[in-house]
Design an enzyme around this catalytic site. Structure first.
Site: not given
Length: 207
Positions: A97-100, A138, A166, A168
């Site tokens: 995940c590019e956020h976490h 995704q 996920h 996250c």
């Protein structure tokens, strides 16, 4: 893939590229994170961790060094006139995940209706891997896979579905263990004809 997107970083081709840190700088960053987490990066059990982490990152994000066009460049035209759905389902993948920057893990289902030949079946699994081994969402991963198929194979239609858990969501935040995220996209005949969509869902066991 959209020609306006740089395949090495998922960013617009005209965006300014940051300098890539060297091995020593990357390992120093890992030591900083270890210290920030509250541990001692100089203790015996963690001395070699920075090197291990950077090597692991080299595997996790190897997709930045790979190209979908190369993978899908070879097709086979001698298929005995076959022109129906080609489907590879339950392709396992793992991404981050590019956020976490934590993993999401799942399986992909890919189908297309050939127009001028077919591609080797293993190439579809490799295509998933190319884009999965990057920092992703995704939704973006789904779009990149089907866009690459359309651009490099030119099928009459394509269908892609991803199902993933996920970390996250399951390891942090709401701790929703076992929750599945499903994304799909149809193009060409699959987008225009509900019957073809239903066939796709039936073939992957979703009807």
């Amino acid at each position: 893939m959209d020609a306006r997107v740089n395949p090495l970083n998922n960013q617009p081709a005209n965006s300014k590229q940051p300098r890539r840190p060297n091995q020593e700088e990357a390992e120093a960053a890992v030591r900083t994170l270890i210290a920030w987490a509250g541990d001692d990066p100089t203790r015996e059990g963690l001395l070699e961790t920075p090197g291990r982490v950077t090597r692991a990152y080299g595997e996790f994000f190897a997709g930045y060094e790979q190209d979908a066009k190369t993978i899908l460049s070879k097709t086979f035209k001698e298929v005995g006139g076959y022109d129906d759905i080609v489907l590879v389902k339950d392709i396992p993948f793992s991404s981050h995940c590019e956020h976490h920057m934590v993993p999401f893990v799942g399986k992909a289902h890919i189908a297309y209706l050939p127009h001028d030949g077919v591609v080797g079946l293993s190439k579809l699994a490799r295509l998933v891997d190319v884009f999965a081994r990057r920092l992703q969402t995704q939704e973006n991963l789904t779009a990149q896979i089907i866009d690459a198929i359309n651009e490099h194979l030119g099928p009459r239609g394509a269908a892609v579905m991803l199902e993933a858990e996920h970390m996250c969501m399951s390891m942090r935040g709401v701790h929703a263990h076992g929750a599945a995220t499903v994304t799909h996209r149809f193009t060409g005949v699959f987008a225009e004809d509900r019957v073809e969509q239903d066939r796709f869902f039936a073939m992957i066991g979703k009807r």
